[in-house]
Design an enzyme around this catalytic site. Structure first.
Site, PDB file in Angstrom:
ATOM      1  N   LYS A 127      34.648  46.697  33.925  1.00 34.51           N
ATOM      2  CA  LYS A 127      35.629  47.781  34.021  1.00 34.51           C
ATOM      3  C   LYS A 127      35.205  48.910  33.085  1.00 34.51           C
ATOM      4  O   LYS A 127      34.684  48.641  31.990  1.00 34.51           O
ATOM      5  CB  LYS A 127      36.992  47.196  33.616  1.00 34.51           C
ATOM      6  CG  LYS A 127      38.195  48.098  33.802  1.00 34.51           C
ATOM      7  CD  LYS A 127      39.469  47.307  33.448  1.00 34.51           C
ATOM      8  CE  LYS A 127      40.736  48.114  33.670  1.00 34.51           C
ATOM      9  NZ  LYS A 127      41.963  47.324  33.392  1.00 34.51           N
ATOM     10  N   SER A 168      45.463  47.479  37.141  1.00 35.04           N
ATOM     11  CA  SER A 168      44.548  48.590  36.992  1.00 35.04           C
ATOM     12  C   SER A 168      43.079  48.212  37.158  1.00 35.04           C
ATOM     13  O   SER A 168      42.253  49.097  37.354  1.00 35.04           O
ATOM     14  CB  SER A 168      44.736  49.223  35.617  1.00 35.04           C
ATOM     15  OG  SER A 168      44.319  48.325  34.601  1.00 35.04           O
ATOM     16  N   SER A 195      47.024  43.490  35.024  1.00 34.06           N
ATOM     17  CA  SER A 195      45.894  44.246  35.578  1.00 34.06           C
ATOM     18  C   SER A 195      44.672  43.451  35.979  1.00 34.06           C
ATOM     19  O   SER A 195      43.794  43.990  36.639  1.00 34.06           O
ATOM     20  CB  SER A 195      45.459  45.326  34.594  1.00 34.06           C
ATOM     21  OG  SER A 195      46.257  46.453  34.787  1.00 34.06           O
TER      22      SER A 195
HETATM   23  N1  GLN Z   1      50.596  47.901  36.023  1.00 30.92           N
HETATM   24  C1  GLN Z   1      50.898  47.745  34.633  1.00 30.92           C
HETATM   25  C2  GLN Z   1      50.946  49.097  33.956  1.00 30.92           C
HETATM   26  O1  GLN Z   1      50.781  50.050  34.620  1.00 30.92           O
HETATM   27  C3  GLN Z   1      49.880  46.857  33.984  1.00 30.92           C
HETATM   28  C4  GLN Z   1      48.609  47.539  33.716  1.00 30.92           C
HETATM   29  C5  GLN Z   1      47.644  46.694  32.964  1.00 30.92           C
HETATM   30  O2  GLN Z   1      47.778  45.478  32.898  1.00 30.92           O
HETATM   31  N2  GLN Z   1      46.698  47.366  32.341  1.00 30.92           N
HETATM   32  O3  GLN Z   1      51.139  49.216  32.794  1.00 30.92           O
END
Ligand code: GLN
Length: 485
Positions: free
Chosen positions: A78, A153, A177
């Site tokens: 990532k 994400s 995420s």
């Molecule tokens: N979807 C969640 C957020 O927007 C989790 C994102 C993540 O785990 N980085 O914060």
């Protein structure tokens, strides 16, 4: 079988018996990326030159018998991990041209094993999102249906592994995420216990929740990659100095005496019917495998999303203060004075969702509101963690859906942040509790979109989680399906 269909463990065997070279494997993946990335958009940077050089070095090591579990295996990461000499954008305009001066600890660890870093993966900007649509580098498309999101994400990480663009990937999970995109793309994704894996060199979103983890095609590969990155790191004071067991040795297939809990608060209105059916089917499979399944309660579940969006945004507003146009990345060039330069740089550099989070977090931390919002959320977090500790007095692992629905269509939730936030309803509690959880394939919806199963484990008991996940995988065929596009 083509090279890019082989798993980590299968490639390991072929590299070790010299049937394949690391350069051949890397080239196969680079061609695969060239052919498929225009449709999927999983990569922000493809590291063609450095990857070939790393593969050559791996082949030299293999030639003299210097073999580690990851030697010569192409892994994508990532774009949130600092990688010395390579661009690290976090999918933001503000870091669009930022070159990392050093490696994150997890990157050093896989480099020490002579893994090949094949590219940096697309994501929601600063890891804020559940669809990978919040990227300055364009949305990622789900390999199972290009009109749908891959989740987020770490959407690029999950899509890349599903699309066979790398044998495995590293992601981060702050509120789901890793697990939610793994579920939407039919791959395996694990969020280890907070403190299990170093966060040093990982761009910070919400520091008390962020954790690094593997995304792979099966559970054995997940164990292999976790083994490489887990363990104490003096550079991250929140990493815990506790022994790392031999995860592969735990994949015995034996579930005798295992107690699985179904949290009743997770099987509620809003849970898609296909998802419910697939998870019920998985529960039946576990019963057939000899596990004992009982109902449990996590009474504070309903408060988790609200609690998370106060704590995560508060920490984000503080972490993102460093992007001021002075020290990193983008700087507005026609500002009138210092304050104007800060404002213009941040206005131009951050996307809409990141700005929304900074505003929410700053509000929650403001004097007069701090006690009512931030402090209250911290207290609720303690209650949520206690729910899990109480449940783990009765059971070894919890079984739940990963996401309330299969992958939604691109654009479907983009203008409705609240709906977007609700897609993390089943994943957020494990982050708040700081414990480990894994997502693995358990079915498909009527319109052929993947469905994932979540197992949540006791703090630092990734071993039981892997053993439980592996037994299910052995008994089912879901992980063998692959998208054809
Ligand atoms: N979807 C969640 C957020 O927007 C989790 C994102 C993540 O785990 N980085 O914060």
């Amino acid at each position: 079988m083509t090279i890019y269909d082989l798993t980590l463990a299968e490639l390991r065997a072929r590299l070790d018996n010299r049937e394949l070279s690391a350069v051949e494997v890397t080239n196969a993946y680079l061609s695969r990326i060239a052919a498929t990335n225009p449709a999927v958009n999983a990569f922000i940077t493809v590291c063609s030159d450095t990857a070939i050089a790393e593969a050559q070095a791996a082949d030299q090591a293999l030639a003299i018998g210097e073999v580690t579990p990851l030697t010569g295996l192409p892994i994508a990461v990532k774009d949130i991990f600092n990688t010395a000499g390579l661009r690290t954008t976090c999918a933001s305009r503000i870091l669009g041209n930022y070159i990392s001066p050093y490696d994150a600890t997890v990157i050093s660890r896989i480099k020490e094993q002579k893994a090949v870093i094949i590219g940096k993966l697309n994501m929601d900007e600063f890891a804020m999102g559940s669809s990978n649509e919040n990227s300055a580098f364009g949305a990622v498309h789900n390999p199972w249906n290009l009109k749908h999101v891959p989740g987020g994400s770490s959407g690029g990480s999950a899509a890349c592994v599903a699309a066979r663009q790398a044998v495995a990937a590293l992601g981060t999970d702050t509120g789901g995420s890793i697990r939610q995109p793994a579920s939407h793309c039919s791959v395996v994704g694990m969020k280890p216990t907070y403190g299990r894996v170093s966060r040093y060199g990982v761009v910070a979103y919400a520091s008390s929740l962020d954790q690094v983890g593997p995304i792979t095609r099966n559970v054995r590969d997940c164990a292999l990659l976790l083994q490489a990155i887990a363990g104490h790191d003096p550079a991250d004071s929140t990493s815990v100095n506790t022994p790392v067991p031999d995860y592969q040795a735990g994949l015995t297939g034996d579930l005798k005496g295992l107690r699985i809990g179904l949290p009743q608060e997770y099987f509620i209105e809003g849970l898609d019917n296909d998802v419910r059916k697939a998870v019920e089917q998985a529960t039946a499979t576990y019963r057939d495998l000899g596990a004992e399944v009982v109902e449990v309660s996590l009474p504070h579940t309903a408060y988790a999303v609200a609690c998370y969006y106060l704590i995560a945004t508060a920490e984000a507003s503080s972490n993102l203060a460093r992007y001021d146009g002075v020290r990193y990345g983008l700087r507005a060039d026609n500002a009138e004075n210092l304050i104007d330069m800060y404002m213009q740089s941040r206005a131009a550099g951050f996307g809409a969702e990141v700005k929304r989070r900074i505003m929410l977090g700053t509000y929650a931390l403001s004097s007069g509101y701090y006690d009512a919002y931030y402090l209250k959320a911290q207290k609720v977090r303690t209650l949520i963690r206690q729910d899990f500790l109480d449940a783990f007095e009765k059971v070894d692992t919890l079984l739940t859906p990963v996401a309330p629905t299969p992958a939604f269509a691109l654009g479907e939730k983009l203008n409705d942040p609240l709906q977007m936030y609700l897609s993390d309803i089943y994943t957020i509690p494990a982050n708040l509790a700081g414990t480990c959880a894994i997502s693995l394939p358990c079915g498909f919806s009527a319109n052929n979109l993947p469905i994932g199963l979540q197992l949540i484990g006791k703090p630092f008991d990734e071993m039981t989680l892997l053993r439980t996940a592996h037994a299910f995988e052995q008994a089912t065929e879901w992980h063998k399906r692959k998208p054809d596009f």
